[in-house]
Design an enzyme around this catalytic site. Structure first.
Site, mmCIF file in Angstrom:
data_model
loop_
_atom_site.group_PDB
_atom_site.id
_atom_site.type_symbol
_atom_site.label_atom_id
_atom_site.label_comp_id
_atom_site.label_asym_id
_atom_site.label_seq_id
_atom_site.Cartn_x
_atom_site.Cartn_y
_atom_site.Cartn_z
ATOM 1 N N ASP A 27 14.831 -44.466 24.087
ATOM 2 C CA ASP A 27 14.628 -44.618 22.643
ATOM 3 C C ASP A 27 15.374 -45.858 22.168
ATOM 4 O O ASP A 27 16.282 -46.342 22.841
ATOM 5 C CB ASP A 27 15.136 -43.382 21.877
ATOM 6 N N SER A 28 15.011 -46.327 20.987
ATOM 7 C CA SER A 28 15.716 -47.475 20.414
ATOM 8 C C SER A 28 17.166 -47.121 20.088
ATOM 9 O O SER A 28 17.999 -48.012 19.953
ATOM 10 C CB SER A 28 15.000 -47.940 19.147
ATOM 11 N N CYS A 68 10.599 -43.012 21.647
ATOM 12 C CA CYS A 68 10.536 -43.841 20.444
ATOM 13 C C CYS A 68 9.071 -44.066 20.050
ATOM 14 O O CYS A 68 8.283 -44.590 20.855
ATOM 15 C CB CYS A 68 11.208 -45.179 20.751
ATOM 16 N N GLU A 75 20.266 -41.959 9.256
ATOM 17 C CA GLU A 75 21.435 -42.439 10.012
ATOM 18 C C GLU A 75 22.684 -42.477 9.137
ATOM 19 O O GLU A 75 23.803 -42.432 9.643
ATOM 20 C CB GLU A 75 21.137 -43.804 10.645
ATOM 21 N N CYS A 135 7.803 -40.533 13.777
ATOM 22 C CA CYS A 135 9.053 -41.276 13.987
ATOM 23 C C CYS A 135 10.097 -40.271 14.445
ATOM 24 O O CYS A 135 10.133 -39.134 13.952
ATOM 25 C CB CYS A 135 9.500 -41.949 12.690
ATOM 26 N N HIS A 139 13.097 -39.903 13.807
ATOM 27 C CA HIS A 139 14.089 -39.424 12.830
ATOM 28 C C HIS A 139 13.542 -38.367 11.883
ATOM 29 O O HIS A 139 14.307 -37.655 11.243
ATOM 30 C CB HIS A 139 14.608 -40.592 11.993
HETATM 31 N N1 DGL Z 1 12.898 -44.579 17.235
HETATM 32 C C1 DGL Z 1 12.146 -45.253 16.180
HETATM 33 C C2 DGL Z 1 10.779 -44.591 16.063
HETATM 34 O O1 DGL Z 1 10.577 -43.471 16.465
HETATM 35 C C3 DGL Z 1 12.873 -45.208 14.853
HETATM 36 C C4 DGL Z 1 14.141 -46.026 14.820
HETATM 37 C C5 DGL Z 1 13.915 -47.512 14.974
HETATM 38 O O2 DGL Z 1 13.223 -48.121 14.117
HETATM 39 O O3 DGL Z 1 14.421 -48.069 15.938
HETATM 40 O O4 DGL Z 1 9.869 -45.199 15.546
#
Ligand code: DGL
Length: 275
Positions: free
Chosen positions: A15-16, A78, A155, A191, A193
């Site tokens: 993930d990012s 992600c 966050e 997403c 989050h």
């Molecule tokens: N993990 C990213 C997503 O699911 C969200 C966070 C980011 O923008 O890095 O799109």
């Protein structure tokens, strides 16, 4: 799978940053006996505002790291990386790769009767139209809506803050206004989050609308692909402790990450990824 023991694969989750922990959280109880490697590219997040070229370059270097550390199955948790770079990731991978777009769309297909779906995601995910394409192939009419304020609010620890409540309400009003012709009955949280905002979304969607996210379906699909039986997945065995790699502060990952994972985080190592 490369693993010598097919029932205990090494699963690399990418993930990012922190959000992919919602996907890991769904997978841990469903794939008992696996070894888990989680890589959060926290130094380079957010991906959601970046270009396809940049996200693909970052994602490929990250999955390369996971492969070098023994991953024999990769989950791209992600949404942004799955939407923008799945082809590049698959081209670079020597092991099976599961992204969250296909699983999220499968969940929306199962949930929707009207065939009208709203997909919420980062700006980059929406701009890629990866969800719209996958939904169209599955016979769904889609309205995509970028919600760029939500990742920073989560966050910040503001999931239950009045500001977040208002922001979610406005995004949903705009999305439903744009989607009026499609009679949407399903909102796909595209997403990592957004599952943390599920209750906030639930307060503001019209009655009869179903919220779906890809975490649970991704876990079920990963278990299927790895060959874990549903009986085994239902076992009461204690959850394994994953190994975490992050490209920025390990302490920040530990404290913020526990909210996403819902359990204490240990074994966090800082790593440098090549550009
Ligand atoms: N993990 C990213 C997503 O699911 C969200 C966070 C980011 O923008 O890095 O799109």
């Amino acid at each position: 799978l490369n693993s010598t023991n097919p029932t205990s694969p090494t699963i690399g989750v990418f993930d990012s940053g922190f959000g992919g922990l919602t996907v890991l959280r769904a997978m841990l109880p469903r794939i008992p006996g696996a070894r888990w490697l989680y890589l959060g590219d926290t130094a380079r997040l957010p991906y959601g505002a970046k270009s396809k070229q940049t996200v693909a370059r970052y994602a490929v270097s990250a999955i390369e790291y996971l492969q070098q550390h023994g991953a024999d199955f990769l989950v791209i948790a992600c949404n942004t990386a799955s939407a923008l770079a799945l082809d590049e990731i698959r081209a670079a991978a020597r092991v099976p790769v599961l992204g969250v777009i296909e699983t999220g769309v499968a969940a929306a297909v199962a949930a929707s009767r009207s065939r009208g779906v709203i997909v919420l995601g980062t700006a980059a995910t929406v701009a890629s139209h990866a969800y719209a394409r996958a939904c169209a192939q599955a016979g769904l009419n889609t309205t995509e809506k970028a919600c760029p304020l939500l990742v920073p609010l989560v966050e910040e620890g503001w999931a239950e803050h009045e500001v977040t409540d208002q922001v979610v309400r406005i995004y949903l009003e705009e999305a439903f206004a744009a989607a009026a012709g499609n009679a949407p009955d399903t909102v796909l949280l595209g997403c990592t989050h957004y599952p943390l905002l599920r209750e906030v979304f639930a307060r503001h969607v019209p009655a009869g609308v179903t919220l779906v996210d890809s975490a649970e379906v991704t876990a079920v699909r990963a278990a299927e692909l790895i060959g874990v039986s549903i009986q085994a997945a239902a076992s009461e065995a204690p959850l394994p402790a994953p190994t975490f790699f992050v490209t920025d502060s390990t302490m920040q990952f530990q404290s913020l990450g526990e909210r996403f994972l819902g359990q204490p985080i240990a074994n966090v190592t800082h790593v440098e990824l090549p550009e």
